[in-house]
Design an enzyme around this catalytic site. Structure first.
Site, short mmCIF file in Angstrom:
data_model
loop_
_atom_site.label_atom_id
_atom_site.label_comp_id
_atom_site.label_asym_id
_atom_site.label_seq_id
_atom_site.Cartn_x
_atom_site.Cartn_y
_atom_site.Cartn_z
N ASP A 15 0.80 -1.22 0.00
CA ASP A 15 0.00 0.00 0.00
C ASP A 15 0.84 1.27 0.00
O ASP A 15 0.29 2.36 0.13
CB ASP A 15 -0.98 0.02 1.19
CG ASP A 15 -0.28 -0.13 2.53
OD1 ASP A 15 -0.96 -0.48 3.50
OD2 ASP A 15 0.94 0.11 2.59
N CYS A 16 2.14 1.15 -0.11
CA CYS A 16 2.97 2.35 -0.19
C CYS A 16 4.25 2.03 -0.95
O CYS A 16 4.55 0.87 -1.23
CB CYS A 16 3.28 2.91 1.20
SG CYS A 16 4.36 1.85 2.17
N CYS A 407 11.33 10.06 6.70
CA CYS A 407 10.91 8.91 5.88
C CYS A 407 10.47 9.38 4.50
O CYS A 407 9.67 10.32 4.39
CB CYS A 407 9.79 8.16 6.56
SG CYS A 407 9.17 6.81 5.54
N ASP A 451 -2.77 9.89 -39.71
CA ASP A 451 -3.18 9.14 -40.89
C ASP A 451 -4.54 9.68 -41.34
O ASP A 451 -5.23 10.36 -40.58
CB ASP A 451 -3.28 7.66 -40.48
CG ASP A 451 -3.67 6.76 -41.64
OD1 ASP A 451 -3.42 7.15 -42.79
OD2 ASP A 451 -4.22 5.68 -41.37
N THR A 453 -7.18 7.71 -43.66
CA THR A 453 -8.23 6.70 -43.68
C THR A 453 -8.27 5.92 -42.37
O THR A 453 -7.27 5.34 -41.96
CB THR A 453 -8.01 5.73 -44.85
OG1 THR A 453 -7.89 6.47 -46.05
CG2 THR A 453 -9.16 4.75 -44.96
N ASP A 648 -3.56 3.65 -37.72
CA ASP A 648 -4.36 2.47 -37.40
C ASP A 648 -3.53 1.35 -36.80
O ASP A 648 -4.05 0.29 -36.50
CB ASP A 648 -5.13 1.97 -38.63
CG ASP A 648 -4.20 1.46 -39.73
OD1 ASP A 648 -2.99 1.37 -39.49
OD2 ASP A 648 -4.70 1.14 -40.82
N ASP A 734 4.96 12.47 8.28
CA ASP A 734 5.22 11.37 7.35
C ASP A 734 3.94 10.76 6.82
O ASP A 734 3.63 10.86 5.63
CB ASP A 734 6.06 10.30 8.05
CG ASP A 734 6.16 9.05 7.19
OD1 ASP A 734 6.50 9.19 6.00
OD2 ASP A 734 5.88 7.95 7.70
#
Length: 753
Positions: A15-16, A407, A451, A453, A648, A734
């Site tokens: 998670d970090c 930190c 492009d 077409t 494309d 932190d």
């Protein structure tokens, strides 16, 4: 040296940024490992090894840090290069053509799919309290530990109030409730090669606080640290869920047709080639092609397109989109593990593992930043007492606070959090970007080569004019459609589509035959009919000067004109052209308003290209071979421009590869998703400007995040040394900064104003 093998894992509990860094460092030190990519936001890890690595040992190493590991799929050869601004499939070049007509990809090739394997069975080892944040936070192991630690802190305050003589011991006990799991993680990280982890800094600060008789603050700081980690987990979970929620769009079941019988089956069991029935109002359960039926399809869940798209026989539909007003029979073209949504999720997750230049710089900076902070904290704790006679307790306390302030979590997460949110937000709008490097480069684009077409135009001709030279317009269409019935030629399909749209009943034609290079003849209602080129028609009947002039004017507008002769008299003519997309003009205007130079690069003939270019107001370079397009992209780059090439994905492969960013237009096809650096699912020209705007928003957000991360630390560093703030404000500097940075990054998930 053996071949390089790639293995992907789902890693729960990250998670970090420090989580990813610890895993990266630990796995990179394992024998045989050549490279490691870890994404916090997608919760995945990719390991590239030489085949001699002990995968079980790698899984145990990650498990030893406290994360649960789920293997995804089997071994596969690693890509020859990582995602980046020039990561293209070089093999695509051999498919390039000198014209611009969009190509339909072959869906019969196979893909390496990822299927969940059994977990390693080591979840929770060593007391690590990281856990997925998919459910309510209080049901997670991390949530329970935080609640327990908070209750212990409250109990310590109560005991201290009732029995002051044991207050210190009560607070130490409360501190240990939360610190023991943290300390275990710190030791495991140190043994795995990450001695300066946030857990180690937290452990040193808490133990040091107890030594200088600040047990109450130590207990409070540990609790606040756990609260901060919990908030980080919730925020990271929201970011992760933003793209994973796409997978919930695909229904769990489908109505399978087999031998004239319809039965309900799990959608994941549908095989390529199966026929499914999609009722009005149902979500389509697989990518496929409409076999029969016509309906309005709501593609907003996948592409963000607000207006339902009318689709009929032969048109492509995507899993997760919603059928409108009529039943459809659909032939499945992709298995569940390889449908458009699954590929989008997989591409975004892989993109989140690739780092942008800014992110790589921040990572390098943090390697020196954290040891530097530890050194500063030690000097603050030791030098004043030694050199100036300061109080040891006071200055050790300040040194411990600086450890917590220093930190780098908030700083390290500042860039990947913003990039992950942008990649997810883009994917939900049908804008796919293959990594942070692509996202960062897009913001610097100041020239776009497009492009014609299939990019600026629809990619298929439409009837634009019906001329009456003796018969009514309806009669002209009737005779023309009768001769073209059964033909698969694009011009024939355009005439048949116009006749169907006008509700014309098409009579049967007999003795129909094609005349090479001239047209087609046949008999309709007993009358001989010819439909073909003006030159061939002029050989059969005479055209007046006015008629010739009108036909020439249409030719000058880039339109193809076919003349109709009924019996021995000139009846009329039909003009067709591949028309610009509805949003082409506004999309190009958005680019020019943003100061971007635009140019059309096409292999089409100069007259047709010039007509489209004048209508759209864009510079035209026509009659180009693929190598010419590549050369022109190089010329723009030598002028100091950062160039995006939009095409494309097949015809323009050399130019896409040469550009700083290659963008493929397409409706979720393999080519659109896999060939270029980025892809626009629903083919809106305006989405090119939207991609550039998303990149600029992201870079502004990253700058804000870095300012928040460093600014808060600078403020608290000064106030700590000045004696204004202590340990608990330091931990807020932190974890608070990390939470603020993550929340700020999540703002990118919202649609632009």
């Amino acid at each position: 040296m053996g071949e390089t093998i790639e293995k992907r894992y789902r890693v729960d509990g990250m998670d970090c940024a420090s989580c990813a860094a610890k895993i990266d460092t630990a796995v990179r030190r394992m024998p045989g490992v050549e490279d490691v990519s870890v994404s916090v936001t997608s919760g995945t890890m990719t390991v590239r090894h030489d085949g001699s690595s002990d995968l079980v040992a790698i899984e145990k190493k990650v498990g030893g840090l406290g994360y649960s590991v789920t293997q995804l799929g089997g071994a596969a050869k690693a890509a020859p290069h990582a995602h980046g601004a020039h990561d293209h499939d070089d093999g695509a070049c051999c498919h390039a053509h000198h014209h611009d007509h969009a190509q339909q990809p072959d869906h019969t090739h196979e893909h390496e799919h990822e299927h969940p394997a059994e977990t390693s069975g080591i979840e929770g080892l060593h007391g690590h309290d990281h856990a997925p944040t998919t459910g309510p936070w209080w049901q997670s192991r991390k949530g329970r530990l935080t609640i327990f630690s908070g209750a212990a802190l409250v109990a310590a305050y109560a005991v201290g109030h009732l029995v002051p003589s044991i207050a210190t011991y009560a607070f130490v006990a409360a501190m240990l409730v939360g610190l023991i799991p943290i300390a275990r993680r710190a030791v495991m990280a140190a043994l795995a090669g990450t001695p300066f982890s946030i857990e180690m800094l937290m452990t040193i600060a808490a133990v040091g606080a107890v030594v200088i008789d600040a047990g109450e603050e130590a207990a409070a700081v540990v609790f606040l640290f756990l609260v901060g980690e919990l908030l980080e987990g919730v925020a990271a979970g929201k970011a992760r869920a933003s793209i994973q929620s796409l997978t919930t769009l695909v229904p769990k079941s489908a109505l399978l047709e087999m031998n004239g019988v319809t039965r309900e089956v799990p959608a994941e069991t549908l095989a390529v080639g199966s026929t499914i029935l999609v009722r009005p109002g149902d979500r389509i359960s697989a990518d496929g092609t409409i076999l029969s039926g016509e309906s309005a399809i709501d593609e907003a869940p996948l592409t963000g397109e607000s207006t339902p798209v009318r689709k009929g026989q032969g048109d492509t539909v995507f899993a997760g989109t919603v059928n409108g007003d009529a039943a459809l029979r659909v032939t499945v073209t992709a298995a569940a593990a390889d449908n458009t949504i699954a590929r989008v999720v997989r591409l975004v997750e892989e993109a989140q593992e690739s780092k942008a230049p800014t992110e790589r710089f921040i990572d390098r900076f943090s390697r020196y930043y954290t040891p530097g902070v530890v050194a500063v904290a030690a000097l603050v704790a030791v030098l004043p007492p030694l050199l100036a006679g300061g109080a040891w307790d006071l200055w050790i306390y300040k040194g411990l606070a600086i450890l917590l302030i220093g930190c780098p979590c908030a700083l390290v997460i500042s860039t990947p959090a913003a990039i992950a949110a942008s990649l997810s937000a883009g994917a939900r709008r049908g804008l796919l970007l293959k990594g942070g490097a692509v996202l960062e480069t897009l913001g610097k684009v100041n020239a776009v080569a497009l492009d014609k077409t299939g990019t600026l135009t629809e990619g298929r001709p439409k009837v634009t004019d019906v001329l009456s030279f003796g018969r009514s317009e309806a009669e002209v269409l009737t005779y023309a459609a009768a001769l073209e019935t059964g033909s698969s030629h694009p011009l024939a399909l355009a005439i048949l589509a116009r006749a169907a749209a006008d509700g014309i009943r098409i009579p049967a034609a007999t003795d129909a035959k094609a005349l090479g290079g001239k047209g087609v003849t046949g008999t309709v209602d007993g009358t001989p009919v010819f439909f073909g080129s003006p030159k061939a028609a002029g050989e059969r009947v005479s055209l007046s000067a006015e008629q010739t002039s009108r036909i020439a004017a249409l030719n000058d507008a880039g339109k193809t004109v076919s003349v109709l002769i009924v019996g021995d008299a000139l009846a009329g003519a039909v003009a067709m052209r591949d028309e610009p997309r509805e949003d082409a003009k506004s999309g190009l205007r958005a680019l020019t308003d943003a100061g971007v130079k635009i140019v059309m690069l096409t292999g089409d003939n100069r007259r047709t290209a010039q007509a489209i270019g004048e209508e759209l107001g864009i510079e035209v370079r026509a009659e180009l071979m693929p190598e010419d397009k590549q050369r022109i992209v190089g010329e723009l780059q030598r002028q100091g421009l950062t160039v995006a090439k939009v095409g494309d994905g097949i015809n323009d492969a050399p130019a896409l590869a040469a550009a700083d960013v290659g963008i493929a237009m397409g409706g979720g096809t393999d080519v659109a998703l896999e060939t270029a650096d980025a892809a626009i699912l629903h083919g809106h020209v305006g989405d090119v400007a939207a991609m550039i705007a998303l990149s600029k928003r992201t870079m502004r957000n990253i700058a804000q995040n870095i300012t928040i991360a460093l600014g808060l630390k600078a403020v608290f560093l000064v106030t700590t040394i000045a004696g204004i703030t202590g340990l608990w404000p330091a931990i807020l500097a932190d974890t608070g900064a990390t939470v603020l940075v993550t929340i700020n990054a999540l703002r990118l998930l919202a649609p632009p104003r």
